[in-house]
Design a protein around this motif. Structure first.
Motif, PDB file in Angstrom:
ATOM      1  N   VAL A  12       1.188  -1.468  -0.270  1.00  7.02           N
ATOM      2  CA  VAL A  12      -0.362   0.165   0.295  1.00  7.02           C
ATOM      3  C   VAL A  12       0.997   1.353   0.289  1.00  7.02           C
ATOM      4  O   VAL A  12       0.445   2.273  -0.428  1.00  7.02           O
ATOM      5  N   ASP A  13       1.959   1.498   0.824  1.00  8.87           N
ATOM      6  CA  ASP A  13       2.735   2.822   0.326  1.00  8.87           C
ATOM      7  C   ASP A  13       3.471   2.809  -0.192  1.00  8.87           C
ATOM      8  O   ASP A  13       3.770   3.557  -1.219  1.00  8.87           O
ATOM      9  N   LYS A  14       4.292   1.384  -1.309  1.00  5.94           N
ATOM     10  CA  LYS A  14       4.783   0.944  -2.414  1.00  5.94           C
ATOM     11  C   LYS A  14       3.430   1.712  -3.135  1.00  5.94           C
ATOM     12  O   LYS A  14       4.021   2.830  -4.129  1.00  5.94           O
ATOM     13  N   LYS A  15       2.555   1.926  -3.290  1.00  8.54           N
ATOM     14  CA  LYS A  15       1.243   2.018  -4.017  1.00  8.54           C
ATOM     15  C   LYS A  15       0.907   3.863  -4.072  1.00  8.54           C
ATOM     16  O   LYS A  15       1.104   4.738  -5.398  1.00  8.54           O
ATOM     17  N   LEU A  16       1.066   3.809  -2.252  1.00  6.00           N
ATOM     18  CA  LEU A  16       0.813   5.209  -2.047  1.00  6.00           C
ATOM     19  C   LEU A  16       2.065   6.397  -3.329  1.00  6.00           C
ATOM     20  O   LEU A  16       1.930   7.014  -3.675  1.00  6.00           O
ATOM     21  N   ARG A  17       3.373   6.180  -2.490  1.00  3.97           N
ATOM     22  CA  ARG A  17       4.337   6.483  -3.576  1.00  3.97           C
ATOM     23  C   ARG A  17       4.644   6.328  -4.686  1.00  3.97           C
ATOM     24  O   ARG A  17       4.975   7.477  -5.413  1.00  3.97           O
ATOM     25  N   GLN A  18       4.077   5.020  -5.293  1.00  2.25           N
ATOM     26  CA  GLN A  18       3.980   5.585  -6.259  1.00  2.25           C
ATOM     27  C   GLN A  18       3.248   6.267  -7.854  1.00  2.25           C
ATOM     28  O   GLN A  18       3.452   7.366  -8.605  1.00  2.25           O
ATOM     29  N   ARG A  20       1.903   9.419  -6.063  1.00  2.00           N
ATOM     30  CA  ARG A  20       2.394  10.268  -5.327  1.00  2.00           C
ATOM     31  C   ARG A  20       3.715  10.914  -7.003  1.00  2.00           C
ATOM     32  O   ARG A  20       3.908  11.860  -7.222  1.00  2.00           O
ATOM     33  N   PHE A  21       4.221   9.776  -6.936  1.00  6.59           N
ATOM     34  CA  PHE A  21       5.594  10.435  -8.297  1.00  6.59           C
ATOM     35  C   PHE A  21       5.361  10.607  -9.264  1.00  6.59           C
ATOM     36  O   PHE A  21       5.161  11.637  -9.968  1.00  6.59           O
ATOM     37  N   PHE A  22       3.858   9.508  -9.617  1.00  4.22           N
ATOM     38  CA  PHE A  22       3.159   9.779 -11.453  1.00  4.22           C
ATOM     39  C   PHE A  22       2.532  10.864 -11.362  1.00  4.22           C
ATOM     40  O   PHE A  22       2.750  11.969 -12.094  1.00  4.22           O
ATOM     41  N   THR A  23       1.651  11.690  -9.952  1.00  2.43           N
ATOM     42  CA  THR A  23       1.154  12.255  -9.587  1.00  2.43           C
ATOM     43  C   THR A  23       1.746  14.150  -9.683  1.00  2.43           C
ATOM     44  O   THR A  23       1.968  15.049  -9.920  1.00  2.43           O
ATOM     45  N   PHE A  24       2.920  14.088  -9.374  1.00  2.00           N
ATOM     46  CA  PHE A  24       4.258  15.257  -9.069  1.00  2.00           C
ATOM     47  C   PHE A  24       4.887  14.785 -10.313  1.00  2.00           C
ATOM     48  O   PHE A  24       5.051  16.467 -11.371  1.00  2.00           O
ATOM     49  N   SER A  25       4.937  13.950 -10.921  1.00  2.00           N
ATOM     50  CA  SER A  25       5.964  14.332 -12.342  1.00  2.00           C
ATOM     51  C   SER A  25       4.596  14.636 -13.188  1.00  2.00           C
ATOM     52  O   SER A  25       5.226  15.494 -15.012  1.00  2.00           O
ATOM     53  N   GLY A  26       3.700  13.868 -13.052  1.00  5.14           N
ATOM     54  CA  GLY A  26       2.500  14.850 -14.517  1.00  5.14           C
ATOM     55  C   GLY A  26       2.283  16.291 -14.094  1.00  5.14           C
ATOM     56  O   GLY A  26       2.191  17.391 -14.638  1.00  5.14           O
ATOM     57  N   ILE A  27       2.110  16.851 -12.899  1.00  3.58           N
ATOM     58  CA  ILE A  27       2.175  18.180 -12.880  1.00  3.58           C
ATOM     59  C   ILE A  27       3.505  19.270 -12.774  1.00  3.58           C
ATOM     60  O   ILE A  27       3.712  19.668 -13.341  1.00  3.58           O
ATOM     61  N   SER A  28       4.622  18.488 -12.907  1.00  2.33           N
ATOM     62  CA  SER A  28       5.951  19.219 -13.344  1.00  2.33           C
ATOM     63  C   SER A  28       5.685  18.660 -14.589  1.00  2.33           C
ATOM     64  O   SER A  28       6.229  20.011 -15.172  1.00  2.33           O
ATOM     65  N   LEU A  29       5.450  17.449 -15.493  1.00  3.46           N
ATOM     66  CA  LEU A  29       5.171  18.377 -16.553  1.00  3.46           C
ATOM     67  C   LEU A  29       4.104  19.413 -16.844  1.00  3.46           C
ATOM     68  O   LEU A  29       4.981  19.520 -18.277  1.00  3.46           O
ATOM     69  N   GLY A  30       3.296  18.972 -16.110  1.00  4.02           N
ATOM     70  CA  GLY A  30       2.272  20.002 -17.186  1.00  4.02           C
ATOM     71  C   GLY A  30       3.163  21.575 -16.904  1.00  4.02           C
ATOM     72  O   GLY A  30       2.416  22.244 -17.835  1.00  4.02           O
ATOM     73  N   ALA A  31       4.021  21.486 -15.725  1.00  5.83           N
ATOM     74  CA  ALA A  31       3.942  22.686 -16.018  1.00  5.83           C
ATOM     75  C   ALA A  31       4.996  23.432 -16.162  1.00  5.83           C
ATOM     76  O   ALA A  31       4.824  24.802 -16.524  1.00  5.83           O
TER      77      ALA A  31
END
Length: 184
Positions: A12-18, A20-31
C-alpha cells in the motif's frame, strides 16, 4: 511472532509513493509544458517584434538610399555648376588680356625689332619676327621679365639672315591672370 506479515502495508505504501510520484511527475510535466509554451509565446513575440523592426529599418534604409542618390545627383550638379562658375570667372579675369597686351606690347618692343606673327593660346604668347641685332632681343627679353604680368620669357630660336639684314627669331612668354576691378 513469526506469523506477522508486513507485506500488504508495504505494498500500500509502495502504491501511494508511486501514485504521488506519477502525480508530481504529471504536475511538473504540465508545469514544464506550460512554462515552455509561455516562453515560446514570449520569445515568438520578441521575434515577431524584431522582424517588424527589421522590416521598418529596411524600408527606412530604402528611403535613405533614394535620398542619398538624390544627394549624389545634386553634388554632381553642384560640381558642374562650380566648374561653369570657375570657367566664367576665368573668362571674366582674362577678357581684357588681349587689349592690355596690345597696349603694352609696343612699349616693351625696342626699336629695331619687328613682329611678323603673334599667337595667343592658353595664356602663352608666341611671337615671330626680325631684329637688327641680338642686343635688341636681349632688351626685349629684359622688358618682358620686368613686366608685372608677363612671365617666363624664353627665346626659342634665332636664325641669322643672309647679309646684314639681321636675325629672325621665335620667342614665347606667359601671361599671368589679371586682377579684375572687384579685386579677385
Amino acid at each position: 511472532m513469526s506469523n506477522i506479515n508486513l507485506l500488504p502495508w508495504r505494498e500500500v505504501d509502495k502504491k501511494l509513493r508511486q501514485q504521488r510520484f506519477f502525480t508530481f511527475s504529471g504536475i511538473s510535466l504540465g508545469a514544464t509544458l506550460l512554462v515552455m509554451s509561455m516562453l515560446n509565446m514570449v520569445i515568438g513575440g520578441f521575434i515577431d517584434n524584431q522582424k517588424q523592426r527589421n522590416t521598418l529599418l529596411m524600408q527606412e534604409m530604402q528611403v535613405i538610399d533614394v535620398k542619398l542618390g538624390k544627394i549624389k545627383e545634386l553634388r554632381g550638379r553642384k560640381d558642374k555648376l562650380q566648374e561653369r562658375i570657375a570657367l566664367i570667372q576665368s573668362l571674366q579675369r582674362s577678357r581684357n588680356t588681349p587689349t592690355h597686351l596690345m597696349n603694352t606690347l609696343p612699349q616693351l618692343i625696342p626699336a629695331g625689332v619687328n613682329l611678323a606673327k603673334l599667337t595667343f593660346k592658353n595664356d602663352i604668347i608666341k611671337i615671330n619676327g626680325t631684329s637688327d641685332s641680338n642686343t635688341r632681343l636681349a632688351v626685349l627679353l629684359r622688358n618682358i621679365e620686368e613686366s608685372t604680368w608677363l612671365i617666363e620669357g624664353d627665346l626659342d630660336s634665332i636664325v641669322a639672315l643672309p647679309g646684314e639684314e639681321g636675325n629672325r627669331f621665335e620667342m614665347r612668354f606667359s601671361v599671368t591672370p589679371m586682377k579684375t576691378e572687384a579685386g579677385s
